[in-house]
Design an enzyme around this catalytic site. Structure first.
Site, PDB file in Angstrom:
ATOM      1  N   HIS A   1      26.781  62.078  30.480  1.00 32.16           N
ATOM      2  CA  HIS A   1      26.082  63.649  30.778  1.00 32.16           C
ATOM      3  C   HIS A   1      25.214  64.264  31.848  1.00 32.16           C
ATOM      4  O   HIS A   1      24.247  63.554  31.801  1.00 32.16           O
ATOM      5  CB  HIS A   1      26.326  64.601  29.093  1.00 32.16           C
ATOM      6  CG  HIS A   1      24.987  63.927  28.637  1.00 32.16           C
ATOM      7  ND1 HIS A   1      24.019  64.232  28.428  1.00 32.16           N
ATOM      8  CD2 HIS A   1      25.201  62.764  27.349  1.00 32.16           C
ATOM      9  CE1 HIS A   1      23.073  64.053  26.883  1.00 32.16           C
ATOM     10  NE2 HIS A   1      24.307  62.617  26.504  1.00 32.16           N
TER      11      HIS A   1
ATOM     12  N   ASP B   1      23.174  67.038  31.791  1.00 36.94           N
ATOM     13  CA  ASP B   1      22.002  67.914  30.681  1.00 36.94           C
ATOM     14  C   ASP B   1      21.596  67.333  28.827  1.00 36.94           C
ATOM     15  O   ASP B   1      21.811  66.155  28.925  1.00 36.94           O
ATOM     16  CB  ASP B   1      23.012  68.830  29.775  1.00 36.94           C
ATOM     17  CG  ASP B   1      24.359  68.985  28.634  1.00 36.94           C
ATOM     18  OD1 ASP B   1      24.632  67.257  28.700  1.00 36.94           O
ATOM     19  OD2 ASP B   1      23.775  68.982  27.255  1.00 36.94           O
TER      20      ASP B   1
ATOM     21  N   ASP C   1      18.718  59.479  26.888  1.00 35.62           N
ATOM     22  CA  ASP C   1      20.283  60.429  26.408  1.00 35.62           C
ATOM     23  C   ASP C   1      20.683  61.376  27.497  1.00 35.62           C
ATOM     24  O   ASP C   1      19.686  62.229  27.284  1.00 35.62           O
ATOM     25  CB  ASP C   1      19.459  60.793  25.115  1.00 35.62           C
ATOM     26  CG  ASP C   1      20.893  61.717  24.608  1.00 35.62           C
ATOM     27  OD1 ASP C   1      22.506  61.123  25.274  1.00 35.62           O
ATOM     28  OD2 ASP C   1      20.986  62.500  23.974  1.00 35.62           O
TER      29      ASP C   1
ATOM     30  N   GLU D   1      27.308  68.762  27.514  1.00 30.80           N
ATOM     31  CA  GLU D   1      27.489  67.612  26.228  1.00 30.80           C
ATOM     32  C   GLU D   1      26.772  67.710  24.711  1.00 30.80           C
ATOM     33  O   GLU D   1      27.139  68.372  23.644  1.00 30.80           O
ATOM     34  CB  GLU D   1      26.675  65.599  26.604  1.00 30.80           C
ATOM     35  CG  GLU D   1      27.922  65.146  25.191  1.00 30.80           C
ATOM     36  CD  GLU D   1      26.984  65.203  24.567  1.00 30.80           C
ATOM     37  OE1 GLU D   1      27.797  64.229  22.923  1.00 30.80           O
ATOM     38  OE2 GLU D   1      25.736  64.902  24.972  1.00 30.80           O
ATOM     39  N   GLU D   2      25.430  68.345  25.472  1.00 35.29           N
ATOM     40  CA  GLU D   2      24.587  68.576  24.343  1.00 35.29           C
ATOM     41  C   GLU D   2      24.555  69.638  23.682  1.00 35.29           C
ATOM     42  O   GLU D   2      24.111  69.950  22.059  1.00 35.29           O
ATOM     43  CB  GLU D   2      22.970  68.652  24.926  1.00 35.29           C
ATOM     44  CG  GLU D   2      22.337  66.447  25.396  1.00 35.29           C
ATOM     45  CD  GLU D   2      22.798  66.088  24.398  1.00 35.29           C
ATOM     46  OE1 GLU D   2      22.321  66.341  22.972  1.00 35.29           O
ATOM     47  OE2 GLU D   2      21.869  64.983  24.823  1.00 35.29           O
TER      48      GLU D   2
ATOM     49  N   GLU E   1      28.529  57.219  26.752  1.00 37.86           N
ATOM     50  CA  GLU E   1      27.435  56.519  26.267  1.00 37.86           C
ATOM     51  C   GLU E   1      27.257  56.280  24.356  1.00 37.86           C
ATOM     52  O   GLU E   1      27.959  56.372  23.964  1.00 37.86           O
ATOM     53  CB  GLU E   1      26.118  58.153  26.192  1.00 37.86           C
ATOM     54  CG  GLU E   1      26.664  59.310  25.101  1.00 37.86           C
ATOM     55  CD  GLU E   1      25.904  60.300  25.585  1.00 37.86           C
ATOM     56  OE1 GLU E   1      24.132  60.212  24.851  1.00 37.86           O
ATOM     57  OE2 GLU E   1      26.277  61.798  24.984  1.00 37.86           O
TER      58      GLU E   1
ATOM     59  N   HIS F   1      15.959  62.623  21.737  1.00 37.24           N
ATOM     60  CA  HIS F   1      16.458  63.524  20.737  1.00 37.24           C
ATOM     61  C   HIS F   1      14.653  64.194  20.386  1.00 37.24           C
ATOM     62  O   HIS F   1      14.243  64.902  19.652  1.00 37.24           O
ATOM     63  CB  HIS F   1      16.656  63.966  19.937  1.00 37.24           C
ATOM     64  CG  HIS F   1      18.914  64.327  20.499  1.00 37.24           C
ATOM     65  ND1 HIS F   1      19.372  65.427  20.048  1.00 37.24           N
ATOM     66  CD2 HIS F   1      19.571  64.021  21.283  1.00 37.24           C
ATOM     67  CE1 HIS F   1      20.788  65.075  20.606  1.00 37.24           C
ATOM     68  NE2 HIS F   1      20.163  64.657  21.476  1.00 37.24           N
TER      69      HIS F   1
HETATM   70 ZN    ZN Z   1      23.961  61.652  25.263  1.00 39.24          ZN
END
Ligand code: ZN
Length: 435
Positions: free
Chosen positions: A99, A101, A132, A166-167, A194, A404
């Site tokens: 992804h 984002d 990520d 995605e997030e 992922e 995150h």
């Molecule tokens: Zn991710």
């Protein structure tokens, strides 16, 4: 008098400068500096710079002769698709997804600005997205670059997708993509998406995600004076529900604590808000029992859970209508595939893609941990819904799990080793003829 001297100095200075820039390894493009360039594009929500990320990735694709096209299922949310045509395009293709984002970062809590991609002397690259999942997005390209340099020719066609959003649930990205004719035309046979970092030396691999549900429960009852004991008040009914739900939560957690299951293998239910009380300008009225009370829960169901049974439990035991209660379940994504099967990819001998993947990791000198269910959720669930096998995999070992988190980083050596792993994975899967 000063002028010629000054000119002379400038000239020497310029010569030194250009000599430095030619010689300095900092200035030369390497896999790591290209990764840093991608990390410096701020694609964090709420305003991800998708346009810059896509144009950077297109320039990378052009530099290694890959076909590319952008799809836009929602305005301003591009999806980039790169393609390396195989010698036998009638075979089902491979898709490598990541992804574009990332989640926001709080710069004041970081050692280095989150979009600076600073590389420390010990090789740590700090950036939001380092784990990520911009690492895999660039590793796919670097692995293909290396394979092309070695004149490798894939039999199967290889696609690399970069999806938006995605997030924030993927509804305007992967969810629309997998239902599109464009996706159908790719004739995808197997997908890598992922995964997550591993603190030890085994790579983690995920064969399913848990499905998230939001549950809102609401109780109604007669309002009354704070001093009265009476039956069926909203708060009393809500508290009874909280007790039953807490007992269920404990029963699931006990299984984990006893070592009988991983966290991601049980149904988790966690309270996220409670809303009740009658307020005035001075705060809560302490002598009024409210007529409404509400609570919210985050539920995660592993693919082995029976969603219908869970719904029955909620209706009968957790939120019975006979106690003046109502509820709403917000299902965030699919829980079964089109055939009604659980969303999971087999990791045994019956799935030949798995066997080839596993062997490719060994060829690259890597070790795989026991396949896991991911505690959280990725876009893989949308692809699994179509019945296509998907594994969640990011080749990061001996590194803390920092997705995150503040100070998200990846070590340069881990990143470079990951490129080698994908070279092995891409060459093995794309040469595999049977599936
Ligand atoms: Zn991710």
């Amino acid at each position: 008098m000063a002028l010629p001297h000054c000119r002379h100095f400038l000239l020497i200075h310029l010569i030194i400068l250009s000599a430095t820039s030619l010689a300095s390894p900092q200035e030369q493009e390497t896999p790591v500096t290209r990764f840093q360039q991608y990390l410096r594009i701020n694609t964090a929500h709420p305003q991800p710079d998708y346009a810059s990320a896509v144009s950077f990735l297109i320039s990378q694709a052009q530099s290694i002769g890959l076909q590319y096209r952008t799809l836009e299922f929602s305005p301003g949310k591009p999806l980039l698709l790169l393609t390396w045509l195989g010698s036998n395009p009638s075979l089902p293709s491979l898709l490598f997804n990541s992804h574009l984002d990332s989640v926001p970062a709080e710069p004041s809590k970081w050692l280095h600005p989150p979009f600076s991609a600073v590389r420390t002397p010990d090789g740590k690259i700090f950036a939001r997205g380092a784990q990520d999942d911009k690492c895999i997005g660039m590793q796919y390209i670097e692995a293909i670059r290396n394979l092309k340099n070695k004149n490798f020719a894939p039999a199967r066609t290889i696609h690399v997708s970069y999806v938006p959003d995605e997030e924030i649930g993927g509804l305007h990205g992967a969810a629309k993509f997998v239902h599109s004719v464009d996706f159908e035309n790719l004739n995808v046979g197997f997908v890598l998406d992922e995964g997550q970092a591993s603190p030890d030396d085994e790579f983690r691999v995920f064969y399913a995600d848990r499905s998230p549900w939001g549950l809102k429960i609401k109780a109604n009852g007669p309002p009354g004076h704070g001093s009265r004991m009476y039956d069926n008040s909203a708060m009393e009914n809500l508290m009874k529900s909280l007790e039953v739900i807490s007992r269920f939560r404990e029963s699931q957690f006990d299984v984990v604590k006893a070592g009988k299951a991983a966290n991601s293998e049980v149904i988790s239910v966690n309270p996220v808000y409670v809303k009740a009380g009658v307020t005035s300008d001075t705060g809560f009225a302490m002598n009024v029992q409210p007529s409404e009370a509400e609570a919210g829960f985050d539920l995660r169901l592993p693919p082995t859970a029976n969603p219908e049974e869970m719904k029955r439990r909620i209706a009968k035991e957790w939120v019975p209508a006979i106690r003046n209660m109502s509820y709403e379940i917000i299902e965030k994504g699919p829980i079964r595939d089109y055939m009604g099967r659980p969303l999971m990819t087999l990791t045994n001998a019956s799935n030949s893609w798995w066997l080839v993947f596993e062997q490719a990791i060994t060829f690259a000198g890597g070790k795989l941990a026991k396949p896991e269910i991911l505690s959280s959720t990725t876009d893989a669930r949308y692809i699994r819904q179509t019945g296509i096998p998907v594994l969640g995999f990011s080749p990061m070992s001996n590194i803390p799990i920092l997705l995150h988190d503040h100070n998200e980083h990846l070590r340069d050596t881990v990143y470079l080793k990951g490129i080698k792993v994908y070279e092995s994975v891409i060459s093995s899967l794309s040469s595999f003829m049977e599936a």
